[in-house]
Design a protein around this motif. Structure first.
Motif, short mmCIF file in Angstrom:
data_model
loop_
_atom_site.label_atom_id
_atom_site.label_comp_id
_atom_site.label_asym_id
_atom_site.label_seq_id
_atom_site.Cartn_x
_atom_site.Cartn_y
_atom_site.Cartn_z
N HIS A 171 -8.10 20.97 28.68
CA HIS A 171 -8.66 21.69 30.48
C HIS A 171 -8.96 23.20 28.74
CE1 HIS A 171 -4.11 22.44 30.19
NE2 HIS A 171 -4.59 23.55 29.86
N ARG B 282 -6.69 14.60 37.36
CA ARG B 282 -8.37 15.05 36.23
C ARG B 282 -7.13 14.17 34.84
NH1 ARG B 282 -12.67 16.92 38.74
NH2 ARG B 282 -12.38 17.29 40.46
N GLY C 180 -8.58 21.53 36.89
CA GLY C 180 -7.87 20.86 35.54
C GLY C 180 -9.24 20.81 34.87
N GLY C 181 -10.06 21.42 35.52
CA GLY C 181 -12.03 20.85 35.04
C GLY C 181 -12.61 19.18 35.22
N SER C 182 -12.72 18.36 34.51
CA SER C 182 -13.50 17.17 34.77
C SER C 182 -11.86 16.04 34.47
CB SER C 182 -14.30 16.95 33.41
OG SER C 182 -14.01 16.99 32.77
N HIS D 233 -10.13 26.85 33.36
CA HIS D 233 -9.62 26.11 33.96
C HIS D 233 -8.36 27.05 35.36
CE1 HIS D 233 -12.56 22.84 32.08
NE2 HIS D 233 -13.68 23.47 33.11
N VAL E 178 -2.78 22.55 34.20
CA VAL E 178 -3.17 23.95 34.64
C VAL E 178 -2.58 24.97 35.45
CG1 VAL E 178 -5.86 22.78 34.00
CG2 VAL E 178 -4.99 23.87 36.62
N LYS F 252 -4.66 16.69 34.06
CA LYS F 252 -4.76 17.76 34.26
C LYS F 252 -4.91 19.11 34.85
CE LYS F 252 -8.91 17.42 31.75
NZ LYS F 252 -10.38 16.80 31.39
N SER F 253 -4.43 18.35 36.21
CA SER F 253 -4.62 19.18 37.13
C SER F 253 -2.89 19.79 37.30
CB SER F 253 -4.66 18.56 38.93
OG SER F 253 -6.35 18.38 38.77
#
Length: 313
Positions: free
Chosen positions: A20, A50, A12-14, A24, A57, A53-54
């Motif tokens: 995202h 994240r 998911g990125g940062s 990702h 995605v 975001k995890s």
């Protein structure tokens, strides 16, 4: 049955609030493909990973891959809140919070249910009866199929189980060849060194007695023993990395499978959670169960003693 679990915290990125990107999603798709190639079918999430975001995605990967949801199992966690109300971290297992956070996770994951919900950490302000009420509602609605916990002692699980109508299935704890408090506490009873380890004695035994699977996060020790060089490795870390490589050669396997096999050799029935996003390293974990079966008692103890940097009592 023991298995390796794929931990999705790295997807998911940062950890920032930035959304995202497509790259990702591609990274998540590659990780899922590699995990499936390695025989992994259980994917571990948490609502906070994240900043959500995890899960997001992963949900996009599910939506783009027909039939994938039926081939895998999903677990997620709730109970930790980050950067809210002027607090960096606080815990919330209130009934309202559990219902809210699970529904948000389902939306991000683009699924109607999760196979397992884990309570991420104990919340001192929420009693077991309130947790049980939320879990019971989610199960009645078909949104959660099984329940587990994370970072809990045997006594805490027992207090919760008294109010639940469903058995606690799993307890996720930090366990690895590097983080050995769970193991050291077993053998250092009646030794002064026992005070150096805070792991609650009796937790492994409680989980084994009640058929609660121990899920080991951090199981690959952040790559310290398999090629991710620490800035200043200790002599024990360097010696252990050499031994892991040597045993990988002897067993015709990989360093990753040796580390996971070492955990899975323990009779507590440990299921390692791997967190790498590197497809090659994910696939390198596919041989763990075989290595666990093949590993000799002497090699198991040699890894432990080498990692601790001194003999056991």
């Amino acid at each position: 049955m023991q298995e390796v679990i794929y931990g999705c915290m790295g997807l998911g990125g940062s950890w920032s609030g930035e959304p995202h990107a497509g790259e990702h999603v591609d990274e998540a798709a590659a990780a899922v493909e590699a995990a499936l190639d390695a025989g992994i079918t259980l994917f571990d999430h948490a609502d906070i990973y994240r900043g959500g975001k995890s899960e997001a995605v992963f949900g996009e990967v599910l939506a783009a891959t027909p039939g994938l949801r039926d081939r895998i199992r999903l677990q997620t966690k709730c109970g930790i809140r980050l950067n809210e109300r002027g607090l960096q971290t606080h815990y919330d297992l209130s009934r309202e919070a559990i219902l809210e956070r699970v529904n948000e996770s389902l939306k991000r994951l683009r699924t109607d249910y999760v196979d397992i919900l884990l309570l991420h950490r104990p919340d001192p302000l929420t009693g077991p009866a309130e947790v049980a009420a939320a879990v019971g509602q989610l199960m009645a609605e078909g949104k959660v199929r099984q329940l587990g916990v994370s970072n809990m002692s045997g006594a805490q699980i027992e207090a919760l189980q008294d109010r639940l109508e469903t058995p606690v299935l799993a307890n996720q704890l930090e366990m690895s060849l590097l983080k050995r408090a769970w193991l050291e506490s077993q053998v250092l009873v009646n030794h002064a060194e026992h005070l150096d380890y805070s792991f609650p004695h009796g937790t492994l035994e409680y989980c084994a007695r009640h058929s609660i699977t121990l899920q080991a996060y951090g199981s690959l020790a952040k790559g310290v023993y398999t090629g991710v060089e620490p800035e200043s490795p200790t002599s024990a870390e360097a010696a252990t990395a050499d031994l892991v490589a040597e045993l990988a050669g002897e067993y015709g396997s990989t360093g990753e499978s040796v580390l996971l096999g070492w955990l899975m050799k323990h009779p507590a029935g440990i299921a390692p959670v791997i967190g790498t996003t590197n497809p090659g390293r994910i696939r390198a974990c596919s041989d763990a169960a075989r290595v666990a079966q093949a590993m000799s008692r002497a090699d198991w103890y040699k890894l432990w003693v080498t990692a601790r940097g001194s003999s056991i009592p």
